[in-house]
Design an enzyme around this catalytic site. Structure first.
Site, PDB file in Angstrom:
ATOM      1  N   LYS A  42       0.842  -1.195   0.000  1.00  0.00           N
ATOM      2  CA  LYS A  42       0.000   0.000   0.000  1.00  0.00           C
ATOM      3  C   LYS A  42       0.880   1.249   0.000  1.00  0.00           C
ATOM      4  CE  LYS A  42      -3.729   2.031   2.853  1.00  0.00           C
ATOM      5  NZ  LYS A  42      -4.525   1.790   4.082  1.00  0.00           N
TER       6      LYS A  42
ATOM      7  N   SER B 176      -9.154   1.528   3.191  1.00  0.00           N
ATOM      8  CA  SER B 176      -8.368   2.333   2.268  1.00  0.00           C
ATOM      9  C   SER B 176      -7.256   1.542   1.576  1.00  0.00           C
ATOM     10  CB  SER B 176      -7.749   3.517   3.033  1.00  0.00           C
ATOM     11  OG  SER B 176      -6.863   3.048   4.053  1.00  0.00           O
TER      12      SER B 176
ATOM     13  N   SER C  97      -9.332  -0.736   7.440  1.00  0.00           N
ATOM     14  CA  SER C  97      -8.850  -0.630   6.066  1.00  0.00           C
ATOM     15  C   SER C  97      -8.230  -1.888   5.486  1.00  0.00           C
ATOM     16  CB  SER C  97      -7.848   0.521   5.956  1.00  0.00           C
ATOM     17  OG  SER C  97      -8.512   1.755   6.180  1.00  0.00           O
TER      18      SER C  97
END
Length: 394
Positions: A34, A111, A135
């Site tokens: 990420k 996210s 997330s």
């Protein structure tokens, strides 16, 4: 979206790659990261082009990235995140919405959207995300993945963009429980035998959030958990209601987020997409008195969880109350119908600093729907082993 990235999961530009060590417990495997975690020699974007433009290249990689590379896994690229991580849908107004390979007409969840998409689509073997409010857990449920939020503080956050420090965790995704455990052993730096989970508790308030159809969809997974692990006892978890727990979580999280990124927002004045802008505006306005009251409530909640979650015990509960929303839904509808209800479940592990593993063992409306185990602090390997037991053939 390039032809080489049909999922739209990776950040724009040349694919960032790093080879892993020639040998190790993860040798031969590939992973994605990420884009909130540093990779040496590159700048971290944190889901926003203005963050990317205002931050220099990192001198060294995040601890979690280094551990995986040292274990032999090779980095395949950095993945899209929601803007500064302040969303749960996976829709980024600047970079687009990564595909949910398990439900292409629905959002992947955020996210850690790109990491979930790349894993679910088979582009990488596993991927790193971060989990503050959910997330990793939300995309796991939406995309049909195994996902792990560890005990708060078990994996160093060195080299990870700041967000809400008392809730932030490095988490990870995999398509099978065995690999989730293997990766976890490396990230947690824990090779000790996993103690067994011997008692399951089903929080009545968590299941009350489900529709009859959702409850029916989870029923086989509940039976499987009891057959593979232990009998399950229904309990009352939150005597003051999960709405109150969620409100406490949101207050503390928002205050910490503004302390972490508010000065940068005030200086740079970045443009945010719908929903994200409103959340930052609300975070700016949190009063110190509200934070003080929320902190006292969190202490009470932690005491309650400590009483219930003795060693060997785990909560068995839905990861989120509903499957992934359709892509392009109105912000207000997603906020009220999806985000609010989800936070009533997601806040439990967050407030307690507890580990949670999400397992893709159900389907609802023809798409993935996750079930979770939440254990006491430090029970990470016990939860990972229990996930393996629940998915072992026979």
């Amino acid at each position: 979206m390039s032809a080489a990235d049909a999922l739209g999961a990776f950040i724009p530009g040349p694919r960032l790659a790093r080879p892993g060590a020639p040998a190790g417990p993860l040798a031969g495997l590939s992973f994605a990261v990420k884009d909130v975690m540093d990779v040496a020699g590159t700048s971290t974007g944190n889901g926003h082009p203005d963050w990317l433009a205002t931050h220099p290249p990192a001198a060294r990689s995040a601890v979690a990235v280094e551990r995986l590379l040292d274990a032999g896994a090779s980095l395949a690229g950095k993945t899209i995140a929601d803007e500064l991580c302040y969303s749960l849908t996976g829709e980024n107004v600047h970079y687009g919405t990564p595909l949910n390979p398990a439900a292409p007409d629905r959002v992947p969840g955020g996210s850690s959207s790109g990491s979930a998409s790349a894993t679910a689509g088979g582009v990488v073997d596993f991927a790193l995300g971060t989990d503050c409010g959910g997330s990793v857990r939300v995309p796991s449920s939406y995309c049909g993945l195994f996902g792990m939020r560890p005990t708060h503080g078990r994996i160093p956050l060195t080299g990870v963009a700041p967000f809400a420090p008392s809730f932030d965790c490095v988490g990870w995704f995999a398509r099978d429980a065995g690999l989730l455990e293997r990766v976890g052993r490396v990230l947690l730096a824990d090779a000790a035998p996993a103690p067994p989970v011997t008692r399951l508790l089903a929080p009545r308030e968590a299941f009350a959030l489900l529709s009859p159809e959702a409850a029916a969809a989870l029923a086989p997974a509940l039976r499987l958990a009891q057959e593979a692990i232990a009998p399950c006892e229904e309990i009352a978890l939150a005597t003051d209601g999960l709405d109150a727990w969620s409100a406490t979580f949101r207050t503390l999280q928002a205050a910490e987020i503004w302390a972490s990124v508010g000065p940068w927002i005030d200086k740079v004045r970045p443009a945010f997409g719908p929903g994200v802008k409103e959340r930052f505006d609300a975070a700016r306005a949190i009063a110190p008195s509200a934070v003080e009251a929320a902190a006292a409530h969190r202490a009470t909640i932690r005491a309650r969880l400590s009483v219930l979650l003795k060693p060997g015990t785990a909560l068995l509960m839905p990861t989120v109350p509903r499957p992934a929303p359709l892509r392009g839904m109105a912000t207000a509808e997603v906020e009220v119908v999806t985000r609010h209800l989800a936070m009533n479940l997601l806040c439990i592990a967050g407030l307690g600093g507890l580990p949670q593993v999400s397992l893709p063992l159900a389907r609802l409306e023809g798409v993935p729907f996750g079930i979770s185990l939440v254990g006491p602090a430090g029970s990470d390997t016990a939860l990972l082993r229990a996930a393996v037991a629940m998915t072992r053939p026979g």
